[in-house]
Design an enzyme around this catalytic site. Structure first.
Site, PDB file in Angstrom:
ATOM      1  N   LYS A 277       0.855  -1.187   0.000  1.00 22.89           N
ATOM      2  CA  LYS A 277       0.000   0.000   0.000  1.00 22.89           C
ATOM      3  C   LYS A 277       0.890   1.236   0.000  1.00 22.89           C
ATOM      4  CE  LYS A 277      -3.923   0.193   0.256  1.00 22.89           C
ATOM      5  NZ  LYS A 277      -5.284   0.451   0.736  1.00 22.89           N
TER       6      LYS A 277
ATOM      7  N   CYS B 180       0.668   9.551   8.573  1.00 25.84           N
ATOM      8  CA  CYS B 180       0.258   9.127   9.925  1.00 25.84           C
ATOM      9  C   CYS B 180       1.038   7.900  10.396  1.00 25.84           C
ATOM     10  CB  CYS B 180      -1.245   8.887  10.024  1.00 25.84           C
ATOM     11  SG  CYS B 180      -1.863   7.535   9.025  1.00 25.84           S
ATOM     12  N   TYR B 181       1.544   7.096   9.449  1.00 26.51           N
ATOM     13  CA  TYR B 181       2.305   5.905   9.868  1.00 26.51           C
ATOM     14  C   TYR B 181       3.704   6.280  10.364  1.00 26.51           C
ATOM     15  CZ  TYR B 181      -1.595   3.702   7.561  1.00 26.51           C
ATOM     16  OH  TYR B 181      -2.867   3.352   7.210  1.00 26.51           O
TER      17      TYR B 181
ATOM     18  N   ASP C  56      -5.375  17.732   7.973  1.00 21.18           N
ATOM     19  CA  ASP C  56      -6.465  17.460   8.910  1.00 21.18           C
ATOM     20  C   ASP C  56      -5.879  17.255  10.303  1.00 21.18           C
ATOM     21  OD1 ASP C  56      -6.155  14.433   9.461  1.00 21.18           O
ATOM     22  OD2 ASP C  56      -6.106  14.533   7.281  1.00 21.18           O
TER      23      ASP C  56
HETATM   24  C1  FPP Z   1      -6.885   1.265   6.901  1.00 23.81           C
HETATM   25  O1  FPP Z   1      -7.144   2.417   6.278  1.00 23.81           O
HETATM   26  C2  FPP Z   1      -6.878   1.535   8.372  1.00 23.81           C
HETATM   27  C3  FPP Z   1      -7.088   0.603   9.279  1.00 23.81           C
HETATM   28  C4  FPP Z   1      -7.419  -0.762   8.879  1.00 23.81           C
HETATM   29  C5  FPP Z   1      -7.010   0.878  10.771  1.00 23.81           C
HETATM   30  C6  FPP Z   1      -6.068   1.952  11.160  1.00 23.81           C
HETATM   31  C7  FPP Z   1      -5.835   1.962  12.615  1.00 23.81           C
HETATM   32  C8  FPP Z   1      -5.123   2.923  13.184  1.00 23.81           C
HETATM   33  C9  FPP Z   1      -4.538   4.031  12.403  1.00 23.81           C
HETATM   34  C10 FPP Z   1      -4.839   2.889  14.669  1.00 23.81           C
HETATM   35  C11 FPP Z   1      -5.741   3.730  15.452  1.00 23.81           C
HETATM   36  C12 FPP Z   1      -5.296   3.735  16.847  1.00 23.81           C
HETATM   37  C13 FPP Z   1      -6.056   3.978  17.913  1.00 23.81           C
HETATM   38  C14 FPP Z   1      -5.417   4.060  19.251  1.00 23.81           C
HETATM   39  C15 FPP Z   1      -7.508   4.175  17.834  1.00 23.81           C
HETATM   40  P1  FPP Z   1      -6.870   2.633   4.717  1.00 23.81           P
HETATM   41  O2  FPP Z   1      -7.205   1.414   3.936  1.00 23.81           O
HETATM   42  O3  FPP Z   1      -7.575   3.893   4.348  1.00 23.81           O
HETATM   43  O4  FPP Z   1      -5.320   2.937   4.713  1.00 23.81           O
HETATM   44  P2  FPP Z   1      -4.060   2.096   4.176  1.00 23.81           P
HETATM   45  O5  FPP Z   1      -4.199   1.974   2.709  1.00 23.81           O
HETATM   46  O6  FPP Z   1      -2.908   2.958   4.564  1.00 23.81           O
HETATM   47  O7  FPP Z   1      -4.071   0.779   4.893  1.00 23.81           O
HETATM   48 ZN    ZN Z   2      -3.051   8.454   7.262  1.00 22.08          ZN
END
Ligand code: FPP
Ligand code: ZN
Length: 469
Positions: free
Chosen positions: A294, A299-300, A373
């Site tokens: 991905k 944020c990561y 954001d």
């Molecule tokens: C996928 O988003 C996102 C998730 C499956 C969950 C994300 C979880 C967190 C960021 C942790 C939150 C923490 C707390 C303490 C509540 P996406 O498919 O839009 O993003 P991607 O392509 O980067 O995986």
């Molecule tokens: Zn993000």
């Protein structure tokens, strides 16, 4: 002469994913240079606008995340080394308290159901803005009811529902344990079985997924018995869940070390490899992605970049230091000296945040050309902080805390939780601030994502009190 940035190699089968990856790389490579200045003033104004004038209408969909909006904003101020004036501080405290549910815990807004995620956000926000004494927010938290609320969500396998009649996931577990540790209500009864559940969420890739599948075996009376192991992880390894699972695992260590038998375990080697593999290559500017194949996203920087300090807490610092092969020179052996940078490129991550993460008109973002954001503003800044300040468990700090702890009535576990949670320190001489000293941000606690002062302040307050029965 600058070296051209090479795209990620693709095989002969282009897909939507490989197209998107290529497009993203092209876009990011256009941001690969520029002024490496953290626009603190612009970000501060972005935060002030949201907090003081109110969030713009596009945040309406986040009506059930009001404690999060507050936490993201207040903690971003803290990372930027900005304190709130007394008026706005009191307004924040009063607003947060309107989210407390009469039966314990906090909801996403006034009169909303209590839920573990907003409960964590609200209590963390109070750790920042609140204080002891009437009206200060800390003593208005109903810890007794909070504890009952937590226990009401507990499942036989050690996991927790995120809310009444809702699902189980490791984000909720992280939120519950942080809250319980900050408020000193983390009892052995509360977290019994939780470490085994967390360990069961590790996937074959090394990172963690959201939950794991209950696994039943037929019992002697025909009734199914829930086995704690093996439990297939439910879903894909993801940075958000990995941070939550790993931080929970670290917080649960005082309990795991006291287990007489059947201690759960986590594969730290595959976990470290997974975290390292989530960092993008040079054309991705060293940002982190949340899952395999991905895209990188600001944020990561925290969710995965923040995992390295947690791994260090568990004694992981690099690949096993193997003795040099026969005939190998000392120089070959020394090639591991800089293991830290080879596993987590702190400089590159700072560059991602500075070049790609900052929105020109203030606030931070996933990646260009997206808007800023509140969520990305905090987690880009927290990730930047993790990259600037390597945090390590500190034995001198531990001794200092032990020396300061005078309450004889306090049991062993509470002492361990208090001390273990606070014994981090910046690795001396290791902070590397890309772009010069004016880009320096505050260090943030590797588990709680609060400054050390805020984490210690609220814990010192509650650890002096009686734990609810
Ligand atoms: C996928 O988003 C996102 C998730 C499956 C969950 C994300 C979880 C967190 C960021 C942790 C939150 C923490 C707390 C303490 C509540 P996406 O498919 O839009 O993003 P991607 O392509 O980067 O995986
Ligand atoms: Zn993000």
């Amino acid at each position: 002469m600058s070296v051209p940035l090479r795209p990620t190699p693709v095989d002969g089968f282009p897909t939507q994913t490989s197209h998107l990856q290529r497009e993203t790389e092209e876009l990011l490579s256009k941001h690969a240079s520029g002024q490496a200045t953290l626009n603190k003033n612009a970000h501060m104004q972005f935060l002030v606008r949201n907090l003081v004038q109110g969030f713009p209408a596009r945040y309406t969909s986040q009506d059930a995340s009001q404690p999060w909006l507050m936490f993201w904003t207040l903690q971003a101020f803290s990372v930027l080394q900005v304190g709130l004036d007394p008026g706005n501080r009191q307004r924040a405290i009063d607003t947060i308290l309107t989210w407390q549910h009469p039966d314990g815990g906090f909801g996403g807004g006034p009169k909303q159901n209590a839920h573990l995620l907003p409960t964590y956000a609200a209590v963390s926000a109070l750790a920042i803005a609140g204080r002891a004494g009437a009206g200060g927010g800390w003593d208005e938290i109903d810890r007794q009811k909070m504890y009952s609320f937590f226990m009401s969500l507990k499942q036989p396998d050690g996991s927790f529902l995120v809310s009444r009649n809702a699902e189980v996931d490791v984000r909720g577990i992280y939120c519950l344990i942080v809250t319980a540790i900050l408020l000193d209500i983390c009892t052995p009864e509360l977290v019994e079985g939780t470490a085994s559940f967390v360990a069961s969420c590790q996937t074959y890739e090394g990172g963690f997924s959201s939950a794991s599948q209950p696994y039943f075996a037929p019992g002697p009376d025909g009734q199914p018995i829930l086995l704690s192991s093996p439990r297939p992880p439910l879903g894909e390894a993801h940075g958000g869940y990995t941070f939550c699972a790993l931080a929970s695992w670290v917080m649960l260590q005082p309990f795991v070390s006291r287990m007489p038998e059947n201690k759960p375990s986590v594969n730290l080697k595959t976990l470290l490899r997974w975290c390292t593999n989530m960092q993008g290559v040079d054309i991705e500017l060293g940002g982190f992605k949340g899952r395999t194949n991905k895209l990188v996203d600001g944020c990561y920087s925290w969710w995965v970049g923040g995992c390295f300090a947690l791994l260090q807490t568990l004694g992981v610092s690099g690949p096993p230091h193997e003795p040099p092969a026969e005939g190998a020179s000392q120089a070959d052996d020394d090639s591991w000296d800089d293991v830290d940078d080879s596993l987590f490129n702190r400089k590159a991550l700072q560059e991602y945040v500075l070049f790609a993460g900052q929105h020109p008109s203030g606030g931070l973002r996933d990646k260009p050309p997206k808007g800023a954001d509140a969520y990305h503003t905090l987690y880009c800044l927290s990730g930047l902080s993790a990259a600037q300040h390597p945090m390590i468990p500190s034995p001198p700090r531990r001794d200092e805390l032990l020396g300061a702890w005078s309450d004889e009535g306090v049991d062993d576990i509470r002492k361990a939780l208090f001390i273990d949670s606070l014994c981090y320190a910046e690795e001396e001489g290791a902070s590397k601030v890309v772009g010069g000293p004016s880009n320096r941000v505050n260090a943030t606690h590797p588990i709680f994502n609060l400054t050390m002062t805020h984490a210690e302040g609220i814990m010192a307050h509650f650890y002096k009190q009686q734990i609810p029965p």
